[in-house]
Design a protein around this motif. Structure first.
Motif, short mmCIF file in Angstrom:
data_model
loop_
_atom_site.label_atom_id
_atom_site.label_comp_id
_atom_site.label_asym_id
_atom_site.label_seq_id
_atom_site.Cartn_x
_atom_site.Cartn_y
_atom_site.Cartn_z
N VAL A 71 -7.34 4.51 -1.01
CA VAL A 71 -6.06 3.85 -0.90
C VAL A 71 -5.49 3.63 -2.29
N GLY A 83 -3.31 4.44 3.54
CA GLY A 83 -3.47 3.42 4.58
C GLY A 83 -3.98 4.04 5.87
N SER A 128 0.85 -1.19 0.00
CA SER A 128 0.00 0.00 0.00
C SER A 128 0.89 1.24 0.00
N SER A 163 -2.71 1.24 -4.05
CA SER A 163 -1.92 0.06 -3.72
C SER A 163 -1.73 -0.82 -4.94
N GLN A 195 -8.80 -2.80 2.96
CA GLN A 195 -8.06 -2.73 1.69
C GLN A 195 -7.34 -4.04 1.36
#
Length: 325
Positions: free
Chosen positions: A30, A15, A11, A32, A147
């Motif tokens: 997020v 986060g 990530s 990632s 996530q």
């Protein structure tokens, strides 16, 4: 027999904004990517020839006659959720657990994928992500965000937006050469420390209302990082932003970093890294740095006591690599 292969994730930005207490009110974002390090789950129905009904092999071996006696909470709750009995399951992975790569969630997604296949069912990526979130956050009552389960299920380089109404996975579309340039400029090192993500997450939730503004800033950095990637800015700006988000992240809790990790980080910066961060919730695991190609030798020398992990981005998410009825 079924074998699933599920990637780990890194990530970059946002986060902490995937925690329900935050995104349900303010929305979370997020940025990632999954990468080519995986966990493998092998499962099959166990013949009734033994004095135990199920066997589970991970860092230890469990043999039970009652699923309520399974000590591993994730396995126990996945078995109950899927209403399965008489299973032999083995877990194997390219990298260690509790290191900030979403390994627990990758295990959950891969295990659920395998269990559905054993029952003759095929799930789409959203169903697997939703089920893994439910098992980990509700049935296991583990603190944390959402996530990791989404990334492990979907795979790829994505922006994930979250709200009280659900989540959206939006692939980041980049020219092949630019994506390769970013990949080649990132360096991954193992600190040697492991941690319990839920412990760090609980620390972040202390005095949570005082941290809202910092989390909102971390969320806004997803937009800025995405613009750097897609609008052709110099990628070193991406590295500098990693440094800024790391400073913000450390301010959320005193247990996110420690003096040893800070020393490792500063050694890399002094050797030429533009920026970096500790992956995952913090407390140990893997350090990720953005380093221009001509300075990578110096960073490796500065961190010569740490294990360096080359990697490539991957796009597939969890998948079944072997299936035999």
């Amino acid at each position: 027999m079924v074998i699933t292969k599920t990637p780990f994730r890194m990530s970059f930005f946002g986060g902490g904004t995937d925690i329900k207490e935050f995104y349900s009110e303010y929305g979370g974002s997020v940025l990632s990517s999954t990468f080519d390090k995986y966990c493998y789950v092998t499962s099959r129905f166990l013949p009734e020839f033994f004095d135990y009904s199920s066997e589970f092999v991970y860092s230890r071996i469990e043999r039970v006659t009652d699923i309520d006696k399974i000590e591993h909470p994730l396995i126990r709750n996945c078995m109950k959720f899927m209403n399965l009995q008489n299973i032999r399951l083995a877990y194997d992975a390219d990298l260690p657990a509790r290191t900030g790569l979403g390994t627990s969630s990758s295990f959950a997604v891969g295990m659920l994928n395998a269990f559905h296949a054993l029952k003759g069912e095929m799930c789409n990526k959203k169903e697997l992500a939703d089920e893994a979130i439910y098992v980990e956050r509700v049935l296991c009552n583990e603190s944390g965000g959402i996530q990791d389960q989404i990334a492990a299920s979907y795979g790829g380089f994505n922006r994930i937006d979250m709200s009280e109404d659900g989540y959206q996975v939006k692939p980041i579309i980049l020219p092949k050469q630019r994506k390769k340039e970013l990949n080649d400029s990132l360096m991954l090192f193992f600190t040697g420390f492991t941690h319990m993500s839920s412990t760090v997450q609980n620390g972040v939730k202390e005095n949570f209302s005082d941290k809202i503004r910092r989390l909102q800033t971390m969320k806004s950095m997803v937009d800025d990082a995405q613009n750097i990637l897609i609008k052709g800015s110099h990628l070193s700006d991406f590295g500098k932003m990693l440094h800024e988000t790391w400073k913000l992240k450390k301010s959320l809790s005193s247990i996110i970093s420690n003096s040893d990790i800070d020393d490792m980080y500063q050694s890399a910066i002094k050797a030429g890294a533009e920026g970096g961060k500790l992956l995952g919730s913090g407390g140990g695991g893997f350090l990720l740095f953005y380093v221009d190609k001509d300075k990578q030798k110096y960073v490796r020398d500065a961190l010569k006591n740490l294990l360096y992990i080359p990697f490539n981005f991957e796009n597939d998410g969890t998948r079944i690599i072997y299936y035999d009825e």
